[in-house]
Design an enzyme around this catalytic site. Structure first.
Site, PDB file in Angstrom:
ATOM      1  N   HIS A 263      17.533  49.273  23.575  1.00 32.95           N
ATOM      2  CA  HIS A 263      16.777  48.621  22.500  1.00 32.95           C
ATOM      3  C   HIS A 263      17.568  48.783  21.204  1.00 32.95           C
ATOM      4  O   HIS A 263      18.187  49.821  20.966  1.00 32.95           O
ATOM      5  CB  HIS A 263      15.351  49.171  22.391  1.00 32.95           C
ATOM      6  CG  HIS A 263      15.200  50.606  22.001  1.00 32.95           C
ATOM      7  ND1 HIS A 263      15.209  51.022  20.691  1.00 32.95           N
ATOM      8  CD2 HIS A 263      15.010  51.730  22.731  1.00 32.95           C
ATOM      9  CE1 HIS A 263      15.024  52.328  20.640  1.00 32.95           C
ATOM     10  NE2 HIS A 263      14.911  52.791  21.862  1.00 32.95           N
TER      11      HIS A 263
ATOM     12  N   ASP B 288      16.097  48.193  18.162  1.00 35.11           N
ATOM     13  CA  ASP B 288      15.224  48.540  17.032  1.00 35.11           C
ATOM     14  C   ASP B 288      15.172  50.058  16.833  1.00 35.11           C
ATOM     15  O   ASP B 288      15.426  50.839  17.769  1.00 35.11           O
ATOM     16  CB  ASP B 288      13.807  47.970  17.218  1.00 35.11           C
ATOM     17  CG  ASP B 288      13.111  48.427  18.484  1.00 35.11           C
ATOM     18  OD1 ASP B 288      13.773  48.513  19.542  1.00 35.11           O
ATOM     19  OD2 ASP B 288      11.900  48.729  18.430  1.00 35.11           O
TER      20      ASP B 288
ATOM     21  N   ASP C 136      18.641  57.584  18.989  1.00 40.41           N
ATOM     22  CA  ASP C 136      17.683  56.699  19.678  1.00 40.41           C
ATOM     23  C   ASP C 136      17.814  55.285  19.135  1.00 40.41           C
ATOM     24  O   ASP C 136      17.103  54.908  18.235  1.00 40.41           O
ATOM     25  CB  ASP C 136      16.271  57.247  19.476  1.00 40.41           C
ATOM     26  CG  ASP C 136      15.211  56.469  20.237  1.00 40.41           C
ATOM     27  OD1 ASP C 136      15.566  55.604  21.052  1.00 40.41           O
ATOM     28  OD2 ASP C 136      14.029  56.721  20.001  1.00 40.41           O
TER      29      ASP C 136
ATOM     30  N   GLU D 208      11.176  47.867  21.276  1.00 39.89           N
ATOM     31  CA  GLU D 208      10.803  48.948  22.206  1.00 39.89           C
ATOM     32  C   GLU D 208       9.861  49.919  21.531  1.00 39.89           C
ATOM     33  O   GLU D 208       8.920  50.418  22.136  1.00 39.89           O
ATOM     34  CB  GLU D 208      12.059  49.679  22.702  1.00 39.89           C
ATOM     35  CG  GLU D 208      11.797  50.645  23.864  1.00 39.89           C
ATOM     36  CD  GLU D 208      11.320  52.031  23.449  1.00 39.89           C
ATOM     37  OE1 GLU D 208      10.708  52.735  24.269  1.00 39.89           O
ATOM     38  OE2 GLU D 208      11.533  52.424  22.292  1.00 39.89           O
ATOM     39  N   GLU D 209      10.127  50.184  20.258  1.00 38.72           N
ATOM     40  CA  GLU D 209       9.332  51.190  19.536  1.00 38.72           C
ATOM     41  C   GLU D 209       7.900  50.718  19.295  1.00 38.72           C
ATOM     42  O   GLU D 209       7.049  51.498  18.900  1.00 38.72           O
ATOM     43  CB  GLU D 209      10.016  51.553  18.209  1.00 38.72           C
ATOM     44  CG  GLU D 209      11.432  52.131  18.365  1.00 38.72           C
ATOM     45  CD  GLU D 209      11.462  53.538  18.965  1.00 38.72           C
ATOM     46  OE1 GLU D 209      10.389  54.072  19.299  1.00 38.72           O
ATOM     47  OE2 GLU D 209      12.569  54.087  19.100  1.00 38.72           O
TER      48      GLU D 209
ATOM     49  N   GLU E  31      18.726  55.648  26.983  1.00 41.32           N
ATOM     50  CA  GLU E  31      17.886  56.395  26.036  1.00 41.32           C
ATOM     51  C   GLU E  31      18.414  57.834  25.921  1.00 41.32           C
ATOM     52  O   GLU E  31      19.043  58.347  26.848  1.00 41.32           O
ATOM     53  CB  GLU E  31      16.434  56.440  26.533  1.00 41.32           C
ATOM     54  CG  GLU E  31      15.672  55.126  26.383  1.00 41.32           C
ATOM     55  CD  GLU E  31      15.039  54.918  24.994  1.00 41.32           C
ATOM     56  OE1 GLU E  31      15.313  55.709  24.062  1.00 41.32           O
ATOM     57  OE2 GLU E  31      14.285  53.932  24.859  1.00 41.32           O
TER      58      GLU E  31
HETATM   59 ZN    ZN Z   1      14.404  54.816  22.315  1.00 40.90          ZN
END
Ligand code: ZN
Length: 426
Positions: A96, A98, A127, A161-162, A190
């Site tokens: 991801h 974001d 992250d 994703e968040e 991740e």
């Molecule tokens: Zn993540």
């Protein structure tokens, strides 16, 4: 195979250490903060341009109409695909793009991507832009390593994703981007630490319980019925009846931290009574009180059972408590998921960890969910894990960083695992 087929590949990745750092820095410098979903398009196009120059077919998918999508903040995903010399499986790396809000407490510019003491600092360093950069370098090194690769390599940069993945992996999975035979194995980089293979996550049920009362003047509460007192009875039941049961329920899932190896319940928020106006409380008996709960479930539990456990407790109060009435509303739910640790992607990644890091991989599960849920449930693709550099505890924190050494090592692991999967030697 020759005496050590991996040394050449690893040397190529070592030789790209600076390039890996540059790439991670460039990615961190896009302030892809979600919400609102800033800079998605330029970040996706940066990834797309790089990979199309390496012979990938690049597609951009705009998740039109998904939550938060607007002209100002379009939900743009990028998927790059490269077919090899012969038919074979498709290995997909999904990251991801974001990041969460920066929040308070930073001592460094969160989007400057400053390198210091062998670390890159910035929002998303851990992250998970460090993981995304490592996967790109891994795949490029693999392509350049000379062997004519069978099968297909894919890299995606997805959004949101968040905030649940609705404009990202959820949207793509519903349209077949994450289903066999298009894709066979997925690694999500991740930040789970370089020696851990994450095979799944617990499930989630978010719900709202509302108790009802009857409004009256606060000086004469006996003329009304207080919804907050009814809610107190609910919380008391949760404390006495439900919490002890949840603590006693253990799972076979290797969840980290180990405190999350049983069922948990958080009370996220409570709202009751009339709103204050100009700082002055309303002199009224509350006619409504709402409680938002966050229940995390184990692979051994099922969603219906989890819900009826709470409903049963509320029904008991209907029978026992005068004037008690309630509503129970679902807000959000995700099934727990766990891939086979002996499946191809988990096995090949664990073997690569053993070779690169020099110790046995630890198999873990995540206490919270991530995009694997959509790949499993919607894409119907079970051979999916999370593996990537970065220390899980640093995610979402101020002064988040990723160790450069970890990025290099994880790139080697990803390249080795992908090669084994493509050749079917995993
Ligand atoms: Zn993540």
């Amino acid at each position: 195979m020759t005496q050590d087929p991996w040394e050449n590949l690893f040397a190529m990745i070592d030789g790209r250490r600076d390039e890996l750092v540059d790439l991670a820095q460039a990615l961190i410098r896009f302030p892809t903060v979600n919400p609102p979903g800033e800079a998605y398009r330029p970040c996706a196009e940066f990834i797309g341009r790089r990979l199309s120059a390496r012979g990938f077919a690049v597609e951009y998918v705009h998740a039109a109409g998904t939550p938060g999508d607007s002209e100002r903040h379009p939900r743009i995903n990028v998927i790059a695909r490269r077919d090899g010399a012969a038919r074979g499986p498709c290995v997909h790396f999904n990251s991801h793009i974001d990041v969460v809000q920066t929040g308070a407490g930073w001592t460094l510019d969160p989007f400057a991507a400053i390198v210091k003491d062998g670390k890159i600092y910035g929002r998303g360093a851990c992250d998970m832009k460090g993981g995304l950069a490592a996967s790109i370098i891994a795949v490029e090194a693999l392509i350049d390593s000379g062997a004519s690769l069978p099968g297909t390599l894919e890299i995606s940069g997805t959004v949101d994703e968040e905030s649940g993945g609705y404009g990202g992996v959820h949207y793509l999975a519903e349209r077949g981007w994450f289903s066999p035979p298009r894709v066979d194995h997925v690694i999500i980089p991740e930040p789970l630490n370089v020696d851990r293979v994450c095979i799944g996550h617990r499930g989630v049920w978010w719900a709202e319980i509302e108790t009802h009362g009857r409004m009256a003047h606060g000086s004469m509460p006996f003329l009304g019925d207080c919804a907050v007192r009814h809610m107190n009875a609910v919380i008391d039941r949760l404390e006495r009846d439900l919490y002890p049961k949840l603590v006693a329920r253990r799972t076979s899932m290797p969840v980290v931290p180990s405190g999350a190896r049983h069922s948990t319940l958080n009370i996220n928020s409570i709202h009751g009574g009339q709103a204050e106006s100009l700082g002055h409380p309303a002199p009224c008996v509350p006619d409504s009180c709402r409680l938002v709960i966050d229940r995390r479930l184990l692979i051994e539990e099922n969603m219906d059972g989890v819900k009826s456990e709470v409903r049963e407790l509320l029904e008991q109060l209907v029978r026992e408590r005068e004037g008690f009435s309630y509503d129970l509303r679902d807000i959000f739910e995700v099934q727990p998921t766990m891939a086979d640790r002996n499946g191809p992607v988990a096995r090949s990644t664990a073997a690569a960890i053993r070779r690169v890091i020099g110790r046995e991989a630890e198999f873990v599960c995540s206490p919270g969910t991530y995009d694997q849920k959509h790949i499993d449930r919607i894409g119907k693709l079970r051979d999916c894990i999370a593996y990537g550099p970065g220390i899980l505890d640093l995610a979402h924190q101020p002064d988040e960083y990723v160790l450069i050494e970890d990025m290099v090592n994880s790139a080697k692991v990803m390249a080795m695992a992908a090669r084994s999967l493509l050749f079917g030697t995993a």
